[in-house]
Design a protein around this motif. Structure first.
Motif, PDB file in Angstrom:
ATOM      1  N   PRO A 189      -0.525 -36.908 -21.281  1.00  0.00           N
ATOM      2  CA  PRO A 189      -1.951 -37.212 -21.459  1.00  0.00           C
ATOM      3  C   PRO A 189      -2.877 -36.242 -20.742  1.00  0.00           C
ATOM      4  O   PRO A 189      -3.919 -35.847 -21.279  1.00  0.00           O
ATOM      5  N   GLY A 190      -2.512 -35.838 -19.526  1.00  0.00           N
ATOM      6  CA  GLY A 190      -3.369 -34.928 -18.782  1.00  0.00           C
ATOM      7  C   GLY A 190      -3.446 -33.550 -19.407  1.00  0.00           C
ATOM      8  O   GLY A 190      -4.510 -32.935 -19.466  1.00  0.00           O
ATOM      9  N   VAL A 191      -2.319 -33.054 -19.904  1.00  0.00           N
ATOM     10  CA  VAL A 191      -2.298 -31.752 -20.574  1.00  0.00           C
ATOM     11  C   VAL A 191      -3.070 -31.827 -21.887  1.00  0.00           C
ATOM     12  O   VAL A 191      -3.831 -30.917 -22.235  1.00  0.00           O
ATOM     13  N   LEU A 192      -2.910 -32.934 -22.619  1.00  0.00           N
ATOM     14  CA  LEU A 192      -3.633 -33.104 -23.874  1.00  0.00           C
ATOM     15  C   LEU A 192      -5.140 -33.133 -23.630  1.00  0.00           C
ATOM     16  O   LEU A 192      -5.915 -32.482 -24.346  1.00  0.00           O
ATOM     17  N   ALA A 193      -5.571 -33.865 -22.617  1.00  0.00           N
ATOM     18  CA  ALA A 193      -6.997 -33.926 -22.304  1.00  0.00           C
ATOM     19  C   ALA A 193      -7.523 -32.565 -21.862  1.00  0.00           C
ATOM     20  O   ALA A 193      -8.629 -32.163 -22.239  1.00  0.00           O
ATOM     21  N   SER A 194      -6.733 -31.850 -21.079  1.00  0.00           N
ATOM     22  CA  SER A 194      -7.133 -30.512 -20.634  1.00  0.00           C
ATOM     23  C   SER A 194      -7.168 -29.529 -21.791  1.00  0.00           C
ATOM     24  O   SER A 194      -7.917 -28.545 -21.758  1.00  0.00           O
ATOM     25  N   ALA A 195      -6.364 -29.776 -22.837  1.00  0.00           N
ATOM     26  CA  ALA A 195      -6.298 -28.867 -23.968  1.00  0.00           C
ATOM     27  C   ALA A 195      -7.646 -28.725 -24.657  1.00  0.00           C
ATOM     28  O   ALA A 195      -7.963 -27.672 -25.209  1.00  0.00           O
ATOM     29  N   GLY A 196      -8.446 -29.784 -24.634  1.00  0.00           N
ATOM     30  CA  GLY A 196      -9.758 -29.700 -25.255  1.00  0.00           C
ATOM     31  C   GLY A 196     -10.625 -28.627 -24.643  1.00  0.00           C
ATOM     32  O   GLY A 196     -11.338 -27.899 -25.353  1.00  0.00           O
ATOM     33  N   ARG A 197     -10.544 -28.479 -23.327  1.00  0.00           N
ATOM     34  CA  ARG A 197     -11.347 -27.463 -22.637  1.00  0.00           C
ATOM     35  C   ARG A 197     -10.828 -26.057 -22.925  1.00  0.00           C
ATOM     36  O   ARG A 197     -11.578 -25.086 -22.820  1.00  0.00           O
ATOM     37  N   LEU A 198      -9.557 -25.938 -23.300  1.00  0.00           N
ATOM     38  CA  LEU A 198      -8.997 -24.646 -23.678  1.00  0.00           C
ATOM     39  C   LEU A 198      -9.357 -24.293 -25.124  1.00  0.00           C
ATOM     40  O   LEU A 198      -9.831 -23.190 -25.414  1.00  0.00           O
ATOM     41  N   LEU A 199      -9.165 -25.225 -26.028  1.00  0.00           N
ATOM     42  CA  LEU A 199      -9.346 -24.952 -27.451  1.00  0.00           C
ATOM     43  C   LEU A 199     -10.805 -24.727 -27.833  1.00  0.00           C
ATOM     44  O   LEU A 199     -11.084 -24.101 -28.860  1.00  0.00           O
ATOM     45  N   VAL A 200     -11.717 -25.223 -27.027  1.00  0.00           N
ATOM     46  CA  VAL A 200     -13.135 -25.028 -27.338  1.00  0.00           C
ATOM     47  C   VAL A 200     -13.492 -23.547 -27.405  1.00  0.00           C
ATOM     48  O   VAL A 200     -14.412 -23.142 -28.120  1.00  0.00           O
ATOM     49  N   HIS A 201     -12.738 -22.711 -26.693  1.00  0.00           N
ATOM     50  CA  HIS A 201     -13.019 -21.273 -26.680  1.00  0.00           C
ATOM     51  C   HIS A 201     -12.649 -20.592 -27.999  1.00  0.00           C
ATOM     52  O   HIS A 201     -13.062 -19.457 -28.235  1.00  0.00           O
ATOM     53  N   TYR A 202     -11.888 -21.273 -28.838  1.00  0.00           N
ATOM     54  CA  TYR A 202     -11.456 -20.684 -30.106  1.00  0.00           C
ATOM     55  C   TYR A 202     -12.264 -21.219 -31.291  1.00  0.00           C
ATOM     56  O   TYR A 202     -11.888 -21.011 -32.441  1.00  0.00           O
ATOM     57  N   ILE A 203     -13.361 -21.909 -31.003  1.00  0.00           N
ATOM     58  CA  ILE A 203     -14.208 -22.477 -32.048  1.00  0.00           C
ATOM     59  C   ILE A 203     -15.516 -21.706 -32.125  1.00  0.00           C
ATOM     60  O   ILE A 203     -16.179 -21.484 -31.109  1.00  0.00           O
ATOM     61  N   HIS A 204     -15.881 -21.272 -33.336  1.00  0.00           N
ATOM     62  CA  HIS A 204     -17.190 -20.663 -33.594  1.00  0.00           C
ATOM     63  C   HIS A 204     -18.002 -21.661 -34.411  1.00  0.00           C
ATOM     64  O   HIS A 204     -17.605 -22.040 -35.515  1.00  0.00           O
ATOM     65  N   SER A 205     -19.118 -22.082 -33.853  1.00  0.00           N
ATOM     66  CA  SER A 205     -19.881 -23.165 -34.465  1.00  0.00           C
ATOM     67  C   SER A 205     -21.338 -22.769 -34.599  1.00  0.00           C
ATOM     68  O   SER A 205     -21.963 -22.296 -33.646  1.00  0.00           O
ATOM     69  N   GLY A 206     -21.895 -22.942 -35.797  1.00  0.00           N
ATOM     70  CA  GLY A 206     -23.279 -22.551 -36.027  1.00  0.00           C
ATOM     71  C   GLY A 206     -23.866 -23.255 -37.229  1.00  0.00           C
ATOM     72  O   GLY A 206     -23.303 -24.233 -37.753  1.00  0.00           O
ATOM     73  N   ALA A 207     -25.014 -22.747 -37.711  1.00  0.00           N
ATOM     74  CA  ALA A 207     -25.691 -23.369 -38.849  1.00  0.00           C
ATOM     75  C   ALA A 207     -26.663 -22.387 -39.476  1.00  0.00           C
ATOM     76  O   ALA A 207     -27.137 -21.438 -38.827  1.00  0.00           O
ATOM     77  N   LEU A 208     -26.949 -22.631 -40.742  1.00  0.00           N
ATOM     78  CA  LEU A 208     -28.025 -21.943 -41.451  1.00  0.00           C
ATOM     79  C   LEU A 208     -29.200 -22.906 -41.502  1.00  0.00           C
ATOM     80  O   LEU A 208     -29.053 -24.039 -41.966  1.00  0.00           O
TER      81      LEU A 208
END
Length: 291
Positions: free
Chosen positions: A109-128
């Motif tokens: 559970p702790g590694v899974l929860a921490s994974a969110g803070r890692l994976l956020v760096h691989y997301i590009h999010s925007g809008a038109l």
């Protein structure tokens, strides 16, 4: 039972990416129902799953975020993680789905929860957007504000990982990911094919899908006339490799396995390394000899 991944609204529970993606637990109307009902629901989740990771948008009403904090405090549980990364709503929904994918794996559970803070760096999010006049989550210059009042103006905005803003024109483009991704698109009230016909090919996306616009998106972007987009890593094997390749340790406070420098469940940060503290306490001549 695997760790539960909970979201605060149904539109953050995207359809499964693959057959192993676990369903999200939707905490519906958590701020409107009686407190004892919210407490009972969360207590049941903890008893059934052991740990619960609640993914909540920073654009969610303040009452929702306060109620979640109240529930966690009253239950006095360090098995409930409240995770609110600074992502637009569509990007947050994608991240929640990635955690649901990983929840099917052999991650603690702790590694899974921490994974969110890692994976956020691989997301590009925007809008038109049709206007940036009310956009306050991305830096907007005075010139862009002025141009947003011109009829027919449209702006491409990247909120994460690095803020970018360009007015749509023949040469307009945003800097995208340097690795292979898929793109998810959610259309609001704006009519345009720029995201799918221009941006997606320029970013060399490997696939493109559409979904409904999250309810919090117009508030986050300052307008309902928008098309929100997000690129992400879709494959569970890639996500798992990223997470397991990072060195893990144990939280000095609650003892759970974590990656990174902060426990998402108890919010404790590691104390100063004993070796560093010893070096700081040595006489100067000894520190010089060691160095």
């Amino acid at each position: 039972m695997p760790t539960a991944i909970a979201v605060t609204s149904a539109d953050l529970a995207l359809s499964p990416q693959d057959e192993r993606t676990l369903p999200a637990v939707v905490l519906r109307d958590v701020d409107q129902r009686p407190l004892d009902q919210a407490l009972a629901e969360m207590q049941t989740l903890v008893e059934q799953h052991g740990h619960v990771i609640v993914v909540c948008s920073r654009a969610a009403p303040l009452a929702v975020r306060r109620r979640l904090q109240t529930v966690r405090a009253l239950l006095e549980s360090d098995r409930i993680a409240l995770f609110s990364p600074d992502l637009p709503p569509l990007g947050l929904a994608v991240l929640a789905r990635q955690l649901r994918q990983l929840a099917s794996c052999d991650l603690s559970p702790g590694v899974l929860a921490s994974a969110g803070r890692l994976l956020v760096h691989y997301i590009h999010s925007g809008a038109l957007l049709n206007s940036v006049a009310r956009l306050d989550r991305v830096p907007v210059g005075l010139k862009s504000h002025a141009k947003s009042w011109m009829p027919g103006s449209q702006f491409a905005v990247l909120a994460h990982p690095e803020p970018q803003l360009v007015r749509i024109g023949p040469e307009a483009m945003l800097t995208g990911p340097e690795f292979g991704t898929w793109m998810l698109v959610a259309k609001g009230q704006l009519q345009s094919d720029w995201v799918t016909a221009t941006l997606a090919p320029a970013w060399n996306v490997l696939g493109l899908r559409e979904t409904a616009l999250p309810a919090d998106s117009p508030g986050w972007w300052g307008t309902g006339r928008l098309i929100e987009f997000c690129t992400y890593l879709p494959d569970l094997s890639v996500l798992y490799q990223l997470v397991t390749s990072v060195r893990r340790g144990s939280c000095h406070w609650c003892g759970i396995d974590v990656i990174g420098d902060r426990c998402v469940f108890c919010s404790a940060t590691p104390p100063a390394h004993d070796g560093l503290r010893d070096a700081q306490d040595r006489p100067r001549e000894n520190r010089t000899a060691v160095g």
